[in-house]
Design an enzyme around this catalytic site. Structure first.
Site, PDB file in Angstrom:
ATOM      1  CG  HIS A 166     -12.922  -5.362  26.843  1.00  0.00           C
ATOM      2  ND1 HIS A 166     -13.816  -5.097  25.827  1.00  0.00           N
ATOM      3  CD2 HIS A 166     -11.832  -4.585  26.598  1.00  0.00           C
ATOM      4  CE1 HIS A 166     -13.300  -4.193  25.012  1.00  0.00           C
ATOM      5  NE2 HIS A 166     -12.098  -3.868  25.459  1.00  0.00           N
ATOM      6  CD  GLU A 169     -16.567  -6.869  27.569  1.00  0.00           C
ATOM      7  OE1 GLU A 169     -16.202  -7.576  26.606  1.00  0.00           O
ATOM      8  OE2 GLU A 169     -16.615  -5.626  27.523  1.00  0.00           O
ATOM      9  CG  HIS A 275     -15.430  -8.839  23.327  1.00  0.00           C
ATOM     10  ND1 HIS A 275     -14.749  -7.711  23.714  1.00  0.00           N
ATOM     11  CD2 HIS A 275     -14.621  -9.465  22.433  1.00  0.00           C
ATOM     12  CE1 HIS A 275     -13.587  -7.651  23.085  1.00  0.00           C
ATOM     13  NE2 HIS A 275     -13.488  -8.710  22.301  1.00  0.00           N
ATOM     14  CD  GLU A 354     -19.349  -7.617  21.996  1.00  0.00           C
ATOM     15  OE1 GLU A 354     -19.468  -7.896  23.214  1.00  0.00           O
ATOM     16  OE2 GLU A 354     -18.575  -6.752  21.574  1.00  0.00           O
TER      17      GLU A 354
END
Length: 663
Positions: A166, A169, A275, A354
């Site tokens: 992504h 990110e 991410h 994340e």
């Protein structure tokens, strides 16, 4: 990111219908928005329509592009437009390699390329740069491989880190560049780094979606988009175990095809996909409610990563959901993610990391996030050195692609394969005792019981697989020698399959045999096995021996017959009858000489003409065996003549036996 958190909470009562200005998607490319959580059933439908980013009990955060937005609006769900995360502040950029390596700035695209080239140039033995593919806008998708012999494929675990699929990110992007530098500059001085670089082949892809990250141009990450230049969410674009080859209904993108083409060339064991937008580790599955067979192990390594971070980070970092870890489906379902693609189709193990609540983290906070995570990043790679590992070859030592299955455990493609070029395999497992089978096309499956695995330790199991059509027991030598106290029988096998054992048989005429003993075989083995047996009776005449090899299923096979002369123990001059006789292609010639000397062995036809000189040269005292091939001879009666003259003597001894060739 797979999923995101903002420090904003929108309750359903505050979410009002809105309209977008004309040309919004032409300028902004994608919409970031939120709406009230409509429940799991509706979310399942929305998952196939828009790109879900984060789901809480009350709210859903999501991205969509123009065609997806039109479909979403048709459902009549009130929504709230949110600022795009990459536009919240001005990102600090660096256009020089030196500036990047302060690690408190974001690189321009050109500086990123230059830094990747520099890593490979400065550390040629440790680092090799690979251009895996190109993007829609022709930017490069780079990997570096770091290992002690980076230019050579070695039988070591291949591990992968990849960031920023992504494009907006970006915390992992800079942390991966810093990790490359850390591994290269600390090799040889830091014991942990040296162990990893020596024992692994480490592949790092700092930027998986360059077009998304540099959507506003090569000089800034401001305006970065989640999607690629075709407005496709790449982390919904992979084949999915449950939802099929095109779960998002879109063509595979160049960036997706780069990954799906690159991965099969390397037998990856474990991977991390970085991410941002929330702080949690997400482990498989994302697509299925059922658990991965290695769920306990996935929880264990996720928990270790998070717990290590907690020792060095602020108390509120990486604590979302289950204190920093979650099963993907338990959080919310997505399809087409790379994590499940890698884990199911490539049979590796991938976790989604994340690592920052803020997608485009202020550059000044990048060093702190490195400090929170770098110990865990090294620790995660080290997992690939543990579990069950070894090398699978055929009986000639050639590598084989074999399937390693943990019985009563594996499912959903959790079995792994050994590398077809190097033979190495790596089966990561939670601590326990397992039954493991190893199988390959055209080879006999082998089963290993009571394989013990411990946490943070390796269990080694190297093996050779036997071809299906291989001779069950390959006996390469069988000898009988008279000695004080009897006759010593010795034999050697190089391969055994289903071998119960050997019946030792004796005969006084070479035709009628009796059993005089039994030795257990080695079952199934691909290593050389030696056997010996002593017949304690002594005889004043020639005695014959043979072996009856028996299988567990009742099958059996006889060895060749080996004669022993009563004169052998005295090292007399003796030429024994060849065996087999008659023979078709090969026969064994056996003789003894009392001292070192010159030996000549010839073959004559029935007219007394020499037709073959079998051997001529010097031999030591004792018993000797020669294997003679007579496949070119016509059928009929022949004579084998042995002549011997002791060293330093002019006296010659001679003896002959009849030989019959059958055609």
């Amino acid at each position: 990111m797979k999923k995101i958190v903002l420090n904003l909470v929108f309750f359903a009562a505050l979410i009002l219908p809105q309209e977008l200005p004309p040309g919004y998607f032409l300028k902004e490319h994608e919409l970031y928005f939120s709406f009230a959580n409509p429940g799991k059933t509706v979310l399942e439908k929305l998952n196939r329509m828009i790109s879900l980013d984060k789901v809480t009990a009350d709210s859903v955060y999501a991205y969509c592009v123009e065609d997806e937005f039109d479909e979403f609006i048709s459902m009549g769900i009130p929504w709230q437009k949110l600022p795009r995360p990459s536009t919240l502040y001005e990102a600090r950029m660096s256009s020089s390699v030196e500036g990047i390596m302060d690690w408190d700035t974001y690189p321009t695209y050109d500086a990123y390329v230059q830094l990747m080239l520099q890593f490979a140039e400065q550390y040629p033995s440790l680092c090799k740069l690979y251009e895996a593919g190109t993007t829609v806008q022709n930017r490069k998708i780079y990997f570096v491989k770091i290992s002690d012999n980076a230019a050579v494929a070695e039988p070591e675990p291949d591990v992968m880190y990849s960031s920023s699929i992504h494009g907006d990110e970006t915390t992992g992007y800079v942390l991966m560049l810093r990790l490359i530098n850390y591994l290269l500059t600390n090799y040889g001085t830091n014991a942990e780094v040296t162990e990893l670089v020596n024992g692994l082949e480490i592949w790092i892809n700092p930027l998986a979606n360059p077009d998304g990250t540099y959507r506003s141009g090569n000089t800034t990450v401001n305006g970065a988009t989640r999607s690629n230049a075709n407005n496709v969410d790449l982390n919904r674009n992979f084949p999915d175990p449950a939802a099929g080859p095109h779960p998002d209904g879109k063509a595979w993108q160049p960036e997706t095809l780069t990954m799906t083409s690159f991965m099969p060339n390397i037998n990856f064991v474990i991977s991390g996909n970085f991410h941002g937008g929330v702080e949690v580790l997400n482990y498989p599955w994302d697509t299925w409610v059922r658990r991965h067979p290695d769920d306990a192990w996935l929880i264990y390594i996720s928990r270790r990563y998070a717990d290590t971070v907690h020792r060095y980070a602020p108390s509120n970092y990486l604590t979302y959901l289950n204190n920093g870890i979650t099963n993907g489906y338990d959080w919310y379902r997505i399809t087409g993610g790379r994590q499940d693609y890698f884990t199911y189709f490539r049979r590796g193990r991938e976790i989604t990391f994340e690592i920052s609540n803020t997608k485009l983290l202020p550059a000044s906070q990048l060093p702190a996030h490195w400090d929170y995570n770098y110990r865990s990043l090294l620790q995660y790679l080290k997992n690939a050195l543990y579990g069950l590992r070894g090398i699978v070859t055929d009986i000639y030592g050639n590598p084989i692609k074999a399937k390693i299955t943990v019985l009563s455990h594996d499912a959903d493609n959790s079995e792994v394969f050994s590398d077809s070029l190097l033979g190495n395999y790596h089966r990561l497992l939670a601590a326990g005792t397992y039954t493991v089978t190893v199988s390959a096309d055209s080879h006999i499956t082998q089963t290993f019981n009571n394989v013990v695995i411990a946490n943070q330790a390796a269990t080694y199991l190297d093996l050779q697989l036997i071809p299906n059509n291989y001779v069950p027991v390959q006996l390469i030598s069988f000898t009988a020698e008279k000695q004080a106290g009897g006759v010593l029988l010795k034999w050697l096998t190089v391969c055994e399959v289903n071998n119960k054992g050997f019946v030792i048989e004796r005969s006084f005429d070479g035709e009628n045999f009796e059993s005089i003993g039994f030795l257990e075989g080695s079952g199934t083995s691909t290593t050389a096995c030696e056997y010996s047996f002593i017949d304690e009776k002594e005889f004043q005449f020639t005695v014959y021996y043979r072996l009856k090899q028996t299988d567990f299923d009742g099958g059996f096979k006889y060895s060749e017959v080996v004669p022993v002369s009563a004169a052998e123990g005295n090292a007399e001059f003796v030429l024994l009858q060849n065996y087999p006789n008659p023979f078709v292609e090969f026969t064994n010639i056996i003789f003894s000489i009392p001292s070192k000397g010159l030996v000549s062995i010839s073959m004559f036809n029935s007219l007394g003409e020499e037709v073959r000189r079998i051997f001529e040269g010097e031999k030591e005292q004792g018993k000797h065996y020669l294997k003679f091939g007579g496949e070119e001879l016509a059928g009929g009666l022949y004579f084998c003549r042995l002549e011997f003259r002791a060293s330093g003597s002019s006296e010659k001894n001679a003896s002959a036996v009849k030989m019959i060739v059958v055609r």
